[in-house]
Design an enzyme around this catalytic site. Sequence first.
Site, mmCIF file in Angstrom:
data_model
loop_
_atom_site.group_PDB
_atom_site.id
_atom_site.type_symbol
_atom_site.label_atom_id
_atom_site.label_comp_id
_atom_site.label_asym_id
_atom_site.label_seq_id
_atom_site.Cartn_x
_atom_site.Cartn_y
_atom_site.Cartn_z
ATOM 1 C CD GLU A 47 -54.405 17.779 -7.101
ATOM 2 O OE1 GLU A 47 -53.266 18.182 -7.383
ATOM 3 O OE2 GLU A 47 -55.134 17.185 -7.908
ATOM 4 C CE1 TYR B 197 -54.235 21.465 -7.027
ATOM 5 C CE2 TYR B 197 -52.833 22.746 -5.570
ATOM 6 C CZ TYR B 197 -53.054 21.611 -6.341
ATOM 7 O OH TYR B 197 -52.108 20.638 -6.395
#
Length: 378
Positions: A189, A101
């Site tokens: 993101e 992530y």
Amino acid sequence: MNLHEYQAKEIMRKYGLPVQKGKVATTPEEAEKIAMEYNGPVMVKAQVHTGGRGKAGGVKYAETVDEVKNYSTSILAMKIKNLPVKKVLIAKAVDIKKEYYLAVIMDRDKKFPLVMASREGGMDIEEVAREKPEAITKLWVDPVYGLFPHQAKEITLSLFDGKTLALQSVNIVIALYKLFAECDAQIAEINPLALDGEERLWVTDAKVVLDDNAISKHPEIESLRDPDPGEEKELAAKEAGLSYIPLFGDIGCVVNGAGLAMATMDLIKKYGGEPANFLDIGGSSSPEKVEKALEILLTDRNVRVIFFNIFGGITRCDDVAKGIIQATTKMKIELPMVARLTGTNENKAKKILKGSPIVPVPSMREGAIKAIELSKAG
Ligand code: GDP
Ligand code: MN
């Protein structure tokens, strides 16, 4: 402003990020064609403005062209969190060994961009954040200086041990921050940032949210806007120079000035009513703006009464009155209307409204009470 995954990936590609191959399709046939071109397993991915698509069944791994057609057909007929799927992304599948992530978001509390990274990326990142916050590395960046090389390195080292990966990932961190800063993003993101069997990193899901107040600086980005159901009205209002936010009540408000709009809503609530919207027609409003405001309010089926609360200054009460009368001649308005118009040219306004069905009130307090009463009658 929200972007779709395929649009976010397009921007990421421009910044040199290693985005997996992919093309967007609006029909199963188009999807099939793309899959044939890629000649190998692909992901079929719903393009909607929400996360959690995988868990909702909107992300499928397809080995054959037939599977692509079937998945595209079913996904294009889906609604995810009430958003209809209009497009699917067909992405060349990455052989994922591990999911990471990486994100840059605007931290409103600290007023700094925040870089976050985790070795436990993928669909359960929210759970990781809740249950194991120590598994997410956080690093704040002073926007005046930008991301320092040592900071990019620190993030990288929190993710990877090996040298090949560290090199790839340090470039990814730098590019993602650059994108975030230059595009005036609120979120940039990558989840998952995927590692394949050949020690290569890939952007396999991308999310970019842009700051609406900075969109005018990026005309090329504005053209990517795809309004969600319900958002159209807000955009039409913006185009007309009005700021409009729909709410859940039944009293439509037309007000000049954001402060007065808030005060009007408070007053309606205080006397037991519910405002249907926030609508600020702004200063120097022309009759046309008032007309437009009414037009927008009338598309809201919940509205049972309209309350004009105008404090004339630069905004002239007679202009507002003219706008109301113009609107009533052009549109069939069956709803009761209450008007409190004080300040510049209020006497002229009174004359214009005389004989019309609009109910005049001397103060905003009385206006709110009258509007609530009318909203509950009949
Ligand atoms: P989200 O659920 O809306 O976040 O959608 P994602 O694009 O992140 O996809 C959900 C999950 O599907 C990911 O966490 C991966 O596990 C998987 N996935 C996505 N892309 C690929 C891919 O290219 N190859 C493989 N094997 N899995 C993928
Ligand atoms: Mn994802």
